[in-house]
Design an enzyme around this catalytic site. Structure first.
Site, PDB file in Angstrom:
ATOM      1  CB  CYS A 210      -1.220  -4.699  22.987  1.00 47.76           C
ATOM      2  SG  CYS A 210      -2.506  -5.781  23.618  1.00 47.76           S
ATOM      3  CD  GLU A 212      -1.906  -4.060  18.790  1.00 45.02           C
ATOM      4  OE1 GLU A 212      -2.957  -4.722  18.866  1.00 45.02           O
ATOM      5  OE2 GLU A 212      -1.412  -3.469  19.765  1.00 45.02           O
TER       6      GLU A 212
END
Length: 569
Positions: A210, A212
């Site tokens: 997402c 990270e």
């Protein structure tokens, strides 16, 4: 296939495929096509060895492909359109890649079969110069034309990138399928440096999954699950008891009716957070030791520095950098709830703690609806650039991050402990198991997602949201997900697109980490709910990924509808 193919052109194409598949990845790729096939074989090997939901990705693809592209285009061996067609075939392979079947909570919250591959575009080169190149624009064109669920993308925006790059990316966002998201690449470098990485490794880092952040090909940065802050506040307000089950889950931190100040409440809450954090961190280390002992990944370890040199598996700490991340959920709900408590109960003294607790117990029903409306309309709000609320959010982020980082490295991988602020779709499930909260949210409704304000509460435009969010120190985290829903009018016309591009750049200069957009009207989403067969291709941004709106469960659809539709910057 080539032997039985009658079409001469297709026959040559099939023979070339066979030659390339014979060559890579055993031998180094020498052409654009070979480079893509080389990566695909590695990708398939790794996701099948580990788990199809692995977020493994080619990272800075425009950087990797540029030498092949320039050499072949300049020599006349490859036309731009041919390169584009190969990339579009690459997109199809990702989109057809199966992911593991979802079960229980994950199946209930999202039907997406997505392995969260994220192709990074832009950013900087290893030497610190602008990383945008011709392949960057080619990838944006492919993304615009393909509009598939996979692969995901990430626009890495740096102050050194040209304005055209951000504008072209926003032109892809405009028609409304949630791609691409935007990341502050200069901030990514700061994060990487803060975590002890070399400057060169930081400049070649990026994002996966997402939001990270990690050093591609050099780091094992593993997500360890989600942490429900609003539920812990609920337990705090009930002296360690979960009112949903009647079980004593937390510490006895005192009857909140006896608290004389907001600071007493804050201290009680942080004690509860530490109690549950201790349990979570112990569990993380146990699970990590199980993976190290029972789930080696020898194929993946071949491709990540420095596993071969150390003769250590990826899951045993063989990589150059090792990080263990905890995903913190519900910041917006927490900011609203704590602000409400501080403002109405302790500062204004307009409501007693006893009355507010009764309202929560009865889910703001009946006579307590008046109190709920007072809270919803009179409370200073995170997301509207109001220091009163924003500084509470900042303090919460600072203390949660500090707490997580205070834990010693994990015993097997020696992984440092870090914080992410992202929910995927856990905010929907967490809302189902969390009672009413002091910010006026009713029991069962999703908690806020990512670092976004509470759904529907941010009514002063995108700039105000950016102002609130940027007061928190996201450089201390590994990533922070911000969703924004825009009226389609905001991206109509060149001037509007340029204004939004400038707003994103300003947000990143102020310290923002990430932002992504749903460009779709609330009315259209409601219509799609009524007539799903007519909206099969309507794609929306959910969290760090996009999905077809009609495939989402009702609760997640309602949460997306409830997000504020901004009509002005």
């Amino acid at each position: 296939m080539a032997k039985v193919e009658n079409d001469a052109k297709r026959k040559v194409e099939l023979e070339k495929m066979a030659q390339i598949c014979d060559k890579v990845p055993a031998h180094a790729p020498e052409t654009f096509w070979e480079a893509l096939q080389h990566y695909w074989f590695v990708h398939v090997g790794i996701v099948y060895e580990t788990n199809p939901w692995d977020s493994f990705n080619p990272g800075r693809l425009d950087q990797h492909l540029l030498p092949f592209y320039e050499r072949e285009v300049s020599s006349g061996m490859l036309a731009r359109d041919e390169a584009k067609e190969l990339l579009e075939a690459f997109w199809v392979k990702f989109n057809n890649q199966p992911a593991v079947p979802k079960v229980r909570v994950t199946a209930e919250e999202s039907f997406t079969y997505n392995d969260f591959t994220k192709i990074n575009i832009g950013g900087l080169k290893k030497d610190g110069s602008d990383g945008v190149n011709e392949v960057s624009y080619l990838l944006l064109e492919v993304l615009d034309e393909m509009r598939t669920l996979q692969p995901n993308t990430a626009v890495q925006a740096s102050v050194k990138n040209p304005e055209r790059f951000i504008v072209e990316a926003l032109n892809v966002v405009g028609p409304g399928f949630g791609e691409p998201p935007f990341f502050n690449f200069d901030g990514v470098i700061v994060k990487a440096l803060r975590q002890g990485k070399s400057l060169e490794d930081a400049r070649t880092a990026g994002v996966s999954g997402c939001v990270e952040t990690g050093a591609f090909g050099k780091e094992s940065y593993i997500l360890t699950g989600y942490f429900n802050l609003p539920k812990i506040l609920e337990i705090t307000l009930n002296d360690g008891v979960d009112p949903g089950t009647g079980k004593k889950l937390g510490l006895s931190t005192g009857d909140p009716r006896s608290f004389k100040s907001f600071d007493e409440l804050w201290d009680a809450f942080m004690k509860q957070v530490k109690h549950f954090m201790d349990i979570k961190m112990k569990g993380n280390d146990i699970i990590e030791s199980i993976f190290a002992k029972h789930f080696p990944v020898p194929f993946m370890s071949l491709w990540i520095c420095d596993c071969v040199e150390k003769a250590k598996d990826y899951n045993c700490g063989g990589t150059r950098y090792n990080t263990q991340y905890l995903q913190v959920v519900g910041l917006g709900t927490m900011a609203y709830s704590l602000t409400s408590l501080k403002y109405h109960v302790f500062d204004q003294k307009a409501v007693s703690m006893d009355e507010l607790l009764d309202a929560l117990r009865y889910n703001f029903s009946g006579q307590y609806e008046i109190l709920r409306q007072t809270i919803l309309n009179k409370t200073p709000k995170y997301g509207e650039d109001q220091d009163y609320a924003d500084l509470i959010a900042k303090k919460l982020v600072d203390q949660i991050v500090s707490m997580i980082e205070s834990y010693p490295p994990s015993p097997i991988r020696r992984a440092s402990k870090r914080a992410y602020f992202l929910p995927t779709t856990a905010h929907v499930y967490f809302g189902k198991v969390t009672g009413a909260t002091p910010g006026g949210r009713k029991a069962g409704f999703p908690v806020s997602e990512g670092i976004s304000p509470v759904q529907g509460s941010d009514r002063k435009g995108i700039a105000a949201v950016f102002g609130s969010v940027s007061k928190c120190d996201w450089d201390k985290t590994g990533g922070a997900l911000l969703n924004q829903k825009l009226s389609p009018d905001l991206l109509e016309g060149e001037e509007n697109v340029k204004k939004l591009a400038q707003a994103i750049r300003t947000f990143f200069m102020m310290g923002g980490h990430h932002v992504q957009f749903n460009v779709v009207s609330t009315e259209l989403l409601k219509e799609a709910q009524k007539r799903p067969k007519d909206f099969q291709d309507l794609m929306v941004r959910v969290a760090g990924y996009s999905d077809y709106f009609v495939n989402l469960p009702k609760g997640l659809q309602e949460e997306i509808i409830a997000r504020t539709e901004h009509e002005r910057i």
